[in-house]
Design a protein around this motif. Sequence first.
Motif, PDB file in Angstrom:
ATOM      1  N   ASP A 335      48.828  38.449  40.463  1.00 18.61           N
ATOM      2  CA  ASP A 335      48.906  37.047  40.885  1.00 18.61           C
ATOM      3  C   ASP A 335      48.574  36.972  42.378  1.00 18.61           C
ATOM      4  N   LEU A 336      47.517  36.254  42.698  1.00 18.09           N
ATOM      5  CA  LEU A 336      47.049  36.186  44.083  1.00 18.09           C
ATOM      6  C   LEU A 336      48.113  35.624  45.018  1.00 18.09           C
ATOM      7  N   LYS A 337      48.971  34.720  44.517  1.00 15.99           N
ATOM      8  CA  LYS A 337      49.993  34.097  45.372  1.00 15.99           C
ATOM      9  C   LYS A 337      51.008  35.107  45.883  1.00 15.99           C
ATOM     10  N   THR A 338      51.138  36.251  45.188  1.00 13.94           N
ATOM     11  CA  THR A 338      52.139  37.244  45.591  1.00 13.94           C
ATOM     12  C   THR A 338      51.552  38.344  46.478  1.00 13.94           C
ATOM     13  N   VAL A 339      50.278  38.182  46.837  1.00 13.09           N
ATOM     14  CA  VAL A 339      49.602  39.181  47.670  1.00 13.09           C
ATOM     15  C   VAL A 339      49.308  38.591  49.041  1.00 13.09           C
ATOM     16  N   HIS A 340      49.793  39.238  50.077  1.00 15.02           N
ATOM     17  CA  HIS A 340      49.551  38.763  51.441  1.00 15.02           C
ATOM     18  C   HIS A 340      48.232  39.320  51.978  1.00 15.02           C
ATOM     19  N   GLY A 341      47.686  38.658  52.995  1.00 14.23           N
ATOM     20  CA  GLY A 341      46.440  39.094  53.604  1.00 14.23           C
ATOM     21  C   GLY A 341      46.679  39.806  54.934  1.00 14.23           C
ATOM     22  N   THR A 342      45.797  40.745  55.267  1.00  9.87           N
ATOM     23  CA  THR A 342      45.842  41.441  56.555  1.00  9.87           C
ATOM     24  C   THR A 342      44.408  41.555  57.080  1.00  9.87           C
ATOM     25  N   ARG A 343      44.253  42.140  58.251  1.00  7.20           N
ATOM     26  CA  ARG A 343      42.923  42.346  58.816  1.00  7.20           C
ATOM     27  C   ARG A 343      42.099  43.288  57.956  1.00  7.20           C
ATOM     28  N   LEU A 344      42.766  44.172  57.197  1.00  7.75           N
ATOM     29  CA  LEU A 344      42.084  45.129  56.332  1.00  7.75           C
ATOM     30  C   LEU A 344      42.069  44.670  54.879  1.00  7.75           C
ATOM     31  N   GLY A 345      42.172  43.351  54.678  1.00  6.17           N
ATOM     32  CA  GLY A 345      42.137  42.801  53.330  1.00  6.17           C
ATOM     33  C   GLY A 345      43.519  42.593  52.757  1.00  6.17           C
ATOM     34  N   ALA A 346      43.611  42.544  51.444  1.00  5.94           N
ATOM     35  CA  ALA A 346      44.894  42.303  50.770  1.00  5.94           C
ATOM     36  C   ALA A 346      45.898  43.397  51.123  1.00  5.94           C
ATOM     37  N   SER A 347      47.160  42.982  51.329  1.00  6.66           N
ATOM     38  CA  SER A 347      48.227  43.925  51.656  1.00  6.66           C
ATOM     39  C   SER A 347      48.738  44.554  50.351  1.00  6.66           C
ATOM     40  N   VAL A 348      48.076  45.650  49.972  1.00  7.57           N
ATOM     41  CA  VAL A 348      48.411  46.352  48.729  1.00  7.57           C
ATOM     42  C   VAL A 348      48.540  47.841  49.039  1.00  7.57           C
ATOM     43  N   PRO A 349      49.052  48.636  48.098  1.00  6.85           N
ATOM     44  CA  PRO A 349      49.156  50.082  48.342  1.00  6.85           C
ATOM     45  C   PRO A 349      47.799  50.711  48.665  1.00  6.85           C
ATOM     46  N   GLU A 376      43.265  32.304  41.435  1.00  9.95           N
ATOM     47  CA  GLU A 376      44.643  32.671  41.108  1.00  9.95           C
ATOM     48  C   GLU A 376      44.853  34.165  40.902  1.00  9.95           C
ATOM     49  N   VAL A 377      43.769  34.899  40.677  1.00  4.77           N
ATOM     50  CA  VAL A 377      43.903  36.304  40.272  1.00  4.77           C
ATOM     51  C   VAL A 377      43.085  37.224  41.170  1.00  4.77           C
ATOM     52  N   ILE A 378      43.699  38.373  41.489  1.00  8.58           N
ATOM     53  CA  ILE A 378      43.029  39.417  42.244  1.00  8.58           C
ATOM     54  C   ILE A 378      43.204  40.726  41.465  1.00  8.58           C
ATOM     55  N   CYS A 379      42.134  41.508  41.359  1.00 13.08           N
ATOM     56  CA  CYS A 379      42.161  42.694  40.497  1.00 13.08           C
ATOM     57  C   CYS A 379      41.822  43.962  41.268  1.00 13.08           C
ATOM     58  N   LEU A 380      42.334  45.083  40.757  1.00 18.24           N
ATOM     59  CA  LEU A 380      42.006  46.389  41.317  1.00 18.24           C
ATOM     60  C   LEU A 380      40.580  46.752  40.902  1.00 18.24           C
ATOM     61  N   GLY A 381      39.721  47.003  41.874  1.00 20.47           N
ATOM     62  CA  GLY A 381      38.299  47.200  41.624  1.00 20.47           C
ATOM     63  C   GLY A 381      37.930  48.604  41.184  1.00 20.47           C
ATOM     64  N   PHE A 382      38.654  49.138  40.210  1.00 22.10           N
ATOM     65  CA  PHE A 382      38.377  50.455  39.639  1.00 22.10           C
ATOM     66  C   PHE A 382      38.226  50.289  38.129  1.00 22.10           C
ATOM     67  N   LEU A 383      37.311  51.058  37.536  1.00 16.85           N
ATOM     68  CA  LEU A 383      37.027  50.912  36.113  1.00 16.85           C
ATOM     69  C   LEU A 383      37.289  52.213  35.362  1.00 16.85           C
ATOM     70  N   ASP A 384      37.609  52.068  34.071  1.00 18.62           N
ATOM     71  CA  ASP A 384      37.839  53.216  33.183  1.00 18.62           C
ATOM     72  C   ASP A 384      36.484  53.722  32.691  1.00 18.62           C
ATOM     73  N   GLY A 385      36.166  54.981  33.011  1.00 16.18           N
ATOM     74  CA  GLY A 385      34.864  55.535  32.671  1.00 16.18           C
ATOM     75  C   GLY A 385      34.819  56.302  31.363  1.00 16.18           C
TER      76      GLY A 385
END
Length: 436
Positions: A335-349, A376-385
């Motif tokens: 949920d995009l609303k629960t993700v904060h922004g920083t200078r290096l993009g979304a504040s995620v692990p 509303e949605v932000i996704c991890l940009g990695f795919l299952d190969g």
Amino acid sequence: MAVFSLRFMLFSSLLLNFLLNLASLSDAKQSFRPKALVLPISKDASTLQYLTTINQRTPRVSLNVVLDLGGQSLWVDCEQGYNSSSYRPARCHSSRCSLAKSNSCSGTNTCGVIVDNTVTGTATTGDLGDDVVSIQSPDGSNPGRVVTVSHFLFACAPTFILKGLASTAKGMAGLGRTRISLPSQFSAAFSFHKKFAICLSSSTSASYNGVLFFGAGPYKFLPNVDVSTNNLVYTKLYINPVSTASAYTSGDASSEYFIGVKSIKVQDKAVSLNTSLLSIQSSTGYGGTKISTVDPYTVMETSIYKAVTKAFIKAAASRNITRVGAVSPFGVCFDLKTVHGTRLGASVPTIDLVMESESVKWSIYGANSMVQVNNEVICLGFLDGGSNPRTSIVIGGYQLEDNLLQFDLANSKLGFSYSLLGYQTTCSNFNFTSTA
């Protein structure tokens, strides 16, 4: 009479000096050797492919070609209106054919080479030839003189092989480990360092191009940021002994660029992996980690993907980031609303690809790990190969954006910056708009 002679002698002296200076300027122009070359890189919004523009032929034609980091050569469509007074076919058994490792000969006495569309995995044979190519040299942080390579080797391809490429593309430009790739030919033509650097822009706007450098730095970006040697972390480049091309001759090594990822961390915690998948199997060429500009996102073997995403989901939950349903092609979304922004993009692990030591790691921050798919949605940009891919980890274009990567072919090492957003600049900040 004496006055006339004196004037005549003075005039002759001035004329001689003028002619000598003119000759000197002409020689200087002819003998100019650039220390580096530069090309713009754009991102196609529809296909997410990265394109550059090659100026080729007589009269000159500007061609959009898809950039292929591991590609073997420059290849272009020659069936649709290839007209050039400076084109020369490579005759069978010539030194040019040997350079291209050609092992076929057509009825027109022209040697053939493999043409590989690495986007679709389609390959065919094309005629080898050479033609004039013009390219700009950089002058500090600006474009400088245009220089010419009179006999640049490339492959003539049939039109059908363009299928799957961006609509404006007329071929592909290979930067791989071969003697007829763009880096090899440019360094040979101008006797500069066998290095090149790519910096892909995250923008699909025509006004915000990334940049491709041939030769050593400096790599200068606005506002006065030099991403030079002191700002790069170095790791070894590996050669896969088995070709990863769509079609190849038995015994050929891969022309793609592999790095030695030893482990993966999520938020500083090691992920439990089958580490044998991270090594290249010498007999089959399977496994390992390569860097790609034709894969839009990073692709991981299934067990690696599941382990990394499981660790990421757990670390995200500890930050109160709410997971939501997947949005194709991505498997993990929030949920995009629960993700904060920083200078290096979304504040995620942070995801770290650790190489030969704990201090040599490629840190992937939010700007390169998270893809906003809607409001509303932000996704991890990695795919299952899948469970048995040719290469275990393919680092895709999205993870490269706004990071500068220098490929030192002579010393077989990769220099990489962390996100340029941390330097308060981006890959689109090389100045292509003014000339020196």
